[in-house]
Design a protein around this motif. Structure first.
Motif, PDB file in Angstrom:
ATOM      1  N   ILE A  10      78.147   3.496  51.361  1.00  0.00           N
ATOM      2  CA  ILE A  10      79.444   2.915  51.737  1.00  0.00           C
ATOM      3  C   ILE A  10      80.537   3.430  50.806  1.00  0.00           C
ATOM      4  CG2 ILE A  10      80.770   0.776  51.868  1.00  0.00           C
ATOM      5  CD1 ILE A  10      78.177  -0.656  52.657  1.00  0.00           C
ATOM      6  N   SER A  11      80.246   3.425  49.511  1.00  0.00           N
ATOM      7  CA  SER A  11      81.228   3.888  48.532  1.00  0.00           C
ATOM      8  C   SER A  11      81.587   5.349  48.769  1.00  0.00           C
ATOM      9  CB  SER A  11      80.667   3.707  47.117  1.00  0.00           C
ATOM     10  OG  SER A  11      81.553   4.225  46.155  1.00  0.00           O
ATOM     11  N   GLY A  12      80.571   6.191  48.964  1.00  0.00           N
ATOM     12  CA  GLY A  12      80.837   7.613  49.212  1.00  0.00           C
ATOM     13  C   GLY A  12      81.692   7.816  50.440  1.00  0.00           C
ATOM     14  N   TYR A  13      81.438   7.031  51.485  1.00  0.00           N
ATOM     15  CA  TYR A  13      82.210   7.133  52.724  1.00  0.00           C
ATOM     16  C   TYR A  13      83.666   6.708  52.513  1.00  0.00           C
ATOM     17  CZ  TYR A  13      84.169   5.432  57.107  1.00  0.00           C
ATOM     18  OH  TYR A  13      85.014   5.159  58.153  1.00  0.00           O
ATOM     19  N   LEU A  14      83.880   5.534  51.926  1.00  0.00           N
ATOM     20  CA  LEU A  14      85.240   5.003  51.784  1.00  0.00           C
ATOM     21  C   LEU A  14      86.088   5.845  50.838  1.00  0.00           C
ATOM     22  CD1 LEU A  14      84.459   1.168  51.583  1.00  0.00           C
ATOM     23  CD2 LEU A  14      85.391   2.431  53.526  1.00  0.00           C
ATOM     24  N   GLN A  20      80.430   7.946  37.252  1.00  0.00           N
ATOM     25  CA  GLN A  20      80.127   9.321  36.841  1.00  0.00           C
ATOM     26  C   GLN A  20      80.325  10.272  38.017  1.00  0.00           C
ATOM     27  OE1 GLN A  20      76.129   8.981  35.306  1.00  0.00           O
ATOM     28  NE2 GLN A  20      76.785   7.559  33.711  1.00  0.00           N
ATOM     29  N   PHE A  21      79.923   9.835  39.197  1.00  0.00           N
ATOM     30  CA  PHE A  21      80.114  10.647  40.403  1.00  0.00           C
ATOM     31  C   PHE A  21      81.600  10.898  40.652  1.00  0.00           C
ATOM     32  CE2 PHE A  21      80.642  11.093  45.018  1.00  0.00           C
ATOM     33  CZ  PHE A  21      79.722  12.094  45.312  1.00  0.00           C
ATOM     34  N   TYR A  22      82.403   9.850  40.476  1.00  0.00           N
ATOM     35  CA  TYR A  22      83.832   9.975  40.787  1.00  0.00           C
ATOM     36  C   TYR A  22      84.644  10.638  39.675  1.00  0.00           C
ATOM     37  CZ  TYR A  22      82.751   7.202  44.852  1.00  0.00           C
ATOM     38  OH  TYR A  22      82.215   6.771  46.039  1.00  0.00           O
ATOM     39  N   ILE A  23      84.006  10.921  38.560  1.00  0.00           N
ATOM     40  CA  ILE A  23      84.660  11.772  37.563  1.00  0.00           C
ATOM     41  C   ILE A  23      84.698  13.209  38.078  1.00  0.00           C
ATOM     42  CG2 ILE A  23      84.388  12.823  35.269  1.00  0.00           C
ATOM     43  CD1 ILE A  23      83.311  10.119  34.305  1.00  0.00           C
ATOM     44  N   LEU A  47      72.370  10.059  37.543  1.00  0.00           N
ATOM     45  CA  LEU A  47      73.210  10.548  38.637  1.00  0.00           C
ATOM     46  C   LEU A  47      72.604  11.708  39.428  1.00  0.00           C
ATOM     47  CD1 LEU A  47      75.898  10.697  40.211  1.00  0.00           C
ATOM     48  CD2 LEU A  47      76.795  12.110  38.337  1.00  0.00           C
ATOM     49  N   PRO A  48      72.040  12.736  38.799  1.00  0.00           N
ATOM     50  CA  PRO A  48      71.602  13.899  39.585  1.00  0.00           C
ATOM     51  C   PRO A  48      70.653  13.563  40.736  1.00  0.00           C
ATOM     52  CG  PRO A  48      71.608  14.447  37.258  1.00  0.00           C
ATOM     53  CD  PRO A  48      71.864  12.970  37.349  1.00  0.00           C
ATOM     54  N   THR A  49      69.832  12.516  40.566  1.00  0.00           N
ATOM     55  CA  THR A  49      68.886  12.160  41.627  1.00  0.00           C
ATOM     56  C   THR A  49      69.410  11.037  42.519  1.00  0.00           C
ATOM     57  OG1 THR A  49      67.761  10.732  40.025  1.00  0.00           O
ATOM     58  CG2 THR A  49      66.855  12.933  40.379  1.00  0.00           C
ATOM     59  N   ARG A  50      70.605  10.560  42.241  1.00  0.00           N
ATOM     60  CA  ARG A  50      71.257   9.527  43.064  1.00  0.00           C
ATOM     61  C   ARG A  50      72.466  10.080  43.819  1.00  0.00           C
ATOM     62  NH1 ARG A  50      68.741   4.501  44.001  1.00  0.00           N
ATOM     63  NH2 ARG A  50      67.546   3.921  42.155  1.00  0.00           N
ATOM     64  N   ALA A  51      72.960  11.233  43.391  1.00  0.00           N
ATOM     65  CA  ALA A  51      74.201  11.766  43.957  1.00  0.00           C
ATOM     66  C   ALA A  51      74.115  11.990  45.460  1.00  0.00           C
ATOM     67  CB  ALA A  51      74.572  13.070  43.245  1.00  0.00           C
ATOM     68  N   TRP A  52      72.937  12.330  45.964  1.00  0.00           N
ATOM     69  CA  TRP A  52      72.807  12.616  47.393  1.00  0.00           C
ATOM     70  C   TRP A  52      73.115  11.395  48.251  1.00  0.00           C
ATOM     71  CZ3 TRP A  52      69.184  10.371  50.734  1.00  0.00           C
ATOM     72  CH2 TRP A  52      68.160   9.643  50.137  1.00  0.00           C
ATOM     73  N   GLU A  53      72.890  10.199  47.718  1.00  0.00           N
ATOM     74  CA  GLU A  53      73.180   8.988  48.482  1.00  0.00           C
ATOM     75  C   GLU A  53      74.686   8.811  48.660  1.00  0.00           C
ATOM     76  OE1 GLU A  53      71.126   6.120  46.077  1.00  0.00           O
ATOM     77  OE2 GLU A  53      69.224   6.485  47.089  1.00  0.00           O
ATOM     78  N   LEU A  54      75.449   9.050  47.606  1.00  0.00           N
ATOM     79  CA  LEU A  54      76.906   9.053  47.717  1.00  0.00           C
ATOM     80  C   LEU A  54      77.363  10.223  48.575  1.00  0.00           C
ATOM     81  CD1 LEU A  54      76.939   8.201  44.062  1.00  0.00           C
ATOM     82  CD2 LEU A  54      78.588   7.001  45.469  1.00  0.00           C
ATOM     83  N   GLY A  55      76.608  11.342  48.458  1.00  0.00           N
ATOM     84  CA  GLY A  55      76.939  12.526  49.255  1.00  0.00           C
ATOM     85  C   GLY A  55      76.797  12.275  50.745  1.00  0.00           C
ATOM     86  N   VAL A  56      75.796  11.488  51.156  1.00  0.00           N
ATOM     87  CA  VAL A  56      75.639  11.150  52.574  1.00  0.00           C
ATOM     88  C   VAL A  56      76.852  10.371  53.064  1.00  0.00           C
ATOM     89  CG1 VAL A  56      74.312   9.744  54.213  1.00  0.00           C
ATOM     90  CG2 VAL A  56      73.123  11.246  52.600  1.00  0.00           C
ATOM     91  N   GLY A  57      77.365   9.474  52.224  1.00  0.00           N
ATOM     92  CA  GLY A  57      78.585   8.762  52.576  1.00  0.00           C
ATOM     93  C   GLY A  57      79.761   9.704  52.721  1.00  0.00           C
ATOM     94  N   ALA A  58      79.838  10.689  51.824  1.00  0.00           N
ATOM     95  CA  ALA A  58      80.917  11.680  51.902  1.00  0.00           C
ATOM     96  C   ALA A  58      80.803  12.513  53.176  1.00  0.00           C
ATOM     97  CB  ALA A  58      80.877  12.585  50.668  1.00  0.00           C
ATOM     98  N   ILE A  59      79.587  12.860  53.558  1.00  0.00           N
ATOM     99  CA  ILE A  59      79.366  13.618  54.801  1.00  0.00           C
ATOM    100  C   ILE A  59      79.862  12.804  55.998  1.00  0.00           C
ATOM    101  CG2 ILE A  59      77.559  14.508  56.336  1.00  0.00           C
ATOM    102  CD1 ILE A  59      75.970  15.168  53.706  1.00  0.00           C
TER     103      ILE A  59
END
Length: 680
Positions: A41-45, A142-145, A192-204
């Motif tokens: 949700i966060s990655g999407y918004l 960290q992702f949003y940095i 983060l490196p192994t969690r980033a893809w979850e935020l990335g799916v939201g970004a997609i």
């Protein structure tokens, strides 16, 4: 950006299982996946906002971080402040020191790194850490940095190339998580490196939605909701995570984002008033739930019951509403003069960071303020809980984890007694040292946490993957090779809670097998035969009686909160955990070729097992003996003498099936609490 009510409803679906999972409700065994739903949700918004502003040419890094600060910091800082008095009055010095370290790490959004570094077999109980949940906030920030800067750098190439780059990076992160859970499971969970893809799916999802409005597809949206629900109710702590298993809640969330529309049933479910209301306060609810549940556990002598934990779960929602209305909203809406400008927000953020960092460092370097007075009226320094329940590595911490013949792991040259196994062998060291029968003999210790003393076989699980299993097999191979060249050791004292019975097994050929008593039995018998072929006398000491709860909790509660033995700190034989009962049944098998000494005979009578004797904590946690408890058992019962007697009897009857034995104690000298404490 158009407001979508169902997204707030989805937030409620995320936060409620997390709260109930942490409250201990077993139905929500996979409730932790709510965090993964939040990430999508966060990655999407956030990505939607970034794309919109960059497309219009009015994106500002300063404004972006201002929004993040307004969203995160006021509520976070407020909850942290509210935690301080409870931590000050209720936490023992080591706990308060850890709490102080958390303040520093949270201030720099690095708590995930801190909790990763402090995790491990002997780490404090996670459920009593009121700040543990902030790891997910650290991952997001960290992702949003980096993410906005990445988009800025790539924007000139166009949206489509960026879209495919994000897909590629997300796939790389997913593959890394697959490697991570097999080789570095704790880092895999927190970093983060192994969690980033979850935020990335939201970004997609954000890129897809930017090119089109939501399409109504009831089947796809329903499938998404089913995937999330399946994860919540059927995943558990043994599920490798994050890994491809996380695709269920992550893709489920993505399907709802992409295909939920006012015309379909999923939208109507998620957009109802109750779920939307909970979704609006979900961030504050997430912030509040862990401190409430953690402090409830700290303040309880026993594991709190379901009614109390449900009450605190509901309380987290009530506090969340207050925090949302009076803390979150004023800062986010800019309606009040004290929070209108960017300069004010950044000034508050800097001030808060300085205050929390300074106070955290002060608490750390002062050792958690041991001179604080406990609720019992006695200074924590006099209660000295840390000494009572400190980690028991046996002879020395150097003897844990790697094979060594260091002087720190032996009491002298030419040892006659060898202690071999995992942490349940480590905690016997003080009992052996205190046994009168050790006089004239020396002891050597070979131990590795979780690694049972079985040659050629190790457990394998999500927490202890194949790489660890290989290291366990290698460790025991080194012990085997050392024994082949040793002419001094006469008695081999072995111990383990035999978690290997309940997990997959890994052997020297790299073969994984499902949990099997017969496989373990065969390997233990082969190990016994090997020892006997060298002229050694093995004896297996059972784990102490366990219930599954922290058995040091009651006695430490008395010392901290009551000042005397108000509560009777005992448990009954009927309360033994299912796992302990199963292990003892296995050790009683007549076809086990090892003599087994039942440690429970020195702790329990025919009905009850005290956890506090002669002013001494018998246990330091749910299963391990404390330093003083182990020493007390050794002095009172001559544990080594009993083990030697049993081993000798077994040697006198060749090929006898051993099973559990109750050896008569060799000597029972009178022992006072002062004598026990004198040894430390």
């Amino acid at each position: 950006m158009q407001y979508r009510r169902e997204i707030d409803g989805l937030r409620a679906i995320a936060v409620l299982p997390v709260i109930l999972f942490h409250a201990g409700f077993s139905w929500f065994s996979g409730g932790y996946v709510g965090v993964d739903v939040f990430f999508v949700i966060s990655g999407y918004l956030i990505t939607t906002i970034l794309i919109s502003e960059m497309s219009k040419g009015n994106f500002s890094i300063g404004r972006f971080y201002e929004r993040r600060a307004r969203r995160i910091l006021p509520a976070l800082f407020f909850v942290m402040i509210c935690c301080v008095p409870f931590a000050w009055f209720w936490m023992v010095p080591q706990e308060f020191k850890n709490f102080s370290q958390g303040f520093v790490a949270i201030s720099f959004f690095a708590s995930n790194v801190l909790f990763w570094r402090k995790s491990g077999y002997f780490a404090p109980a996670a459920e009593e850490n009121p700040l543990l949940h902030t790891w997910s906030l650290a991952v997001e920030e960290q992702f949003y940095i980096f993410f906005p800067l990445l988009l800025l750098m790539l924007w000139r190439f166009g949206k489509k190339p960026i879209f495919y780059i994000i897909i590629g990076l997300s796939l790389l992160s997913l593959l890394l998580s697959e490697y991570g859970w097999r080789n570095h499971p704790t880092a895999n969970f927190y970093l983060l490196p192994t969690r980033a893809w979850e935020l990335g799916v939201g970004a997609i999802c954000a890129f897809i939605m930017f090119l089109r409005s939501p399409k109504s597809n009831s089947m796809a949206a329903s499938a998404g909701l089913v995937l999330i629900a399946y994860s919540i109710f059927f995943f558990d702590e043994t599920t490798p995570f994050p890994s491809v298993y996380a695709l269920a809640p992550v893709l489920g969330t993505a399907l709802i984002i992409l295909y939920s529309h006012e015309q379909n049933v999923v939208n109507r479910i998620l957009a109802n008033r109750i779920l939307v209301g909970i979704g609006l306060i979900s961030f504050s609810a997430y912030l509040w739930h862990q401190p409430l549940l953690a402090f409830a556990r700290i303040r309880s002598a026993f594991e709190p019951g379901w009614a109390l934990m449900l009450a605190f779960s509901i309380a987290s929602l009530a506090l969340a509403f207050i925090t949302w209305k009076y803390i979150e909203q004023p800062f986010r809406t800019k309606k009040h003069s004290f929070a209108r400008s960017r300069k004010q927000i950044f000034s508050y953020a800097a001030l808060g960071t300085v205050i929390f960092t300074t106070s955290g460092l002060y608490g750390h370097f002062n050792g958690g303020f041991p001179d604080r007075v406990a609720p019992s009226g006695v200074p924590f320094s006099e209660i000295n809980i840390a000494e009572r329940i400190k980690v028991n590595h046996g002879l020395d911490s150097e003897c844990e984890g790697t094979f060594t013949t260091s002087e720190k792991c032996r009491t002298g040259p030419d040892p006659k007694v060898m202690l071999w196994g995992d942490s349940y062998a480590m905690h016997l060291a003080q009992a052996v040292l205190a046994s009168p029968s050790l006089e004239g003999k020396n002891l050597i210790q070979f131990t590795k946490s979780v690694c049972s003393p079985i040659i050629g076989l190790a457990l394998s699980s999500r927490k202890y993957p194949e790489a660890w299993s290989q290291s366990c097999v290698s460790f025991n191979d080194q012990v085997r090779d050392w024994l082949k060249n040793d002419n001094n050791v006469e008695y081999v004292i072995m111990s383990s809670p035999l978690g290997i019975l309940f997990n997959e097994t890994y052997d020297t050929k790299g073969v994984l097998r499902t949990a099997s008593e017969d496989v373990v039995l065969a390997a233990m018998n082969e190990t016994a035969a090997f020892l006997e072929s060298l002229g050694k006398k093995p004896v297996f000491v059972s784990p102490p009686p366990r219930t599954g709860e922290n058995l040091s909790k009651c006695s430490t509660y008395n010392l901290i909160f009551e000042g005397n033995e108000v509560l009777d700190c005992v448990f009954t034989i009927a309360e033994f955990s299912e796992q302990h009962t199963a292990v003892m049944a296995f050790l009683a098998r007549p076809d086990l070729a090892l003599p087994v000494l039942d440690l429970g005979q020195y702790i329990c009578d025919s009905e009850k097992c005290p956890t506090f004797v002669d002013g001494v904590n018998i246990y330091r946690d749910p299963g391990h003996l404390s330093h003083q408890g182990s020493r007390l058992i050794g002095m009172k019962n001559d544990l080594l003498g009993s083990a030697q007697q049993l081993a000798d009897q077994s040697q006198d009857v060749p090929n006898s099936g051993s099973g559990l034995a109750v050896a008569a104690p060799i000597a029972k000298p009178a022992v006072s609490a002062q004598q026990i404490l004198k040894g430390f």
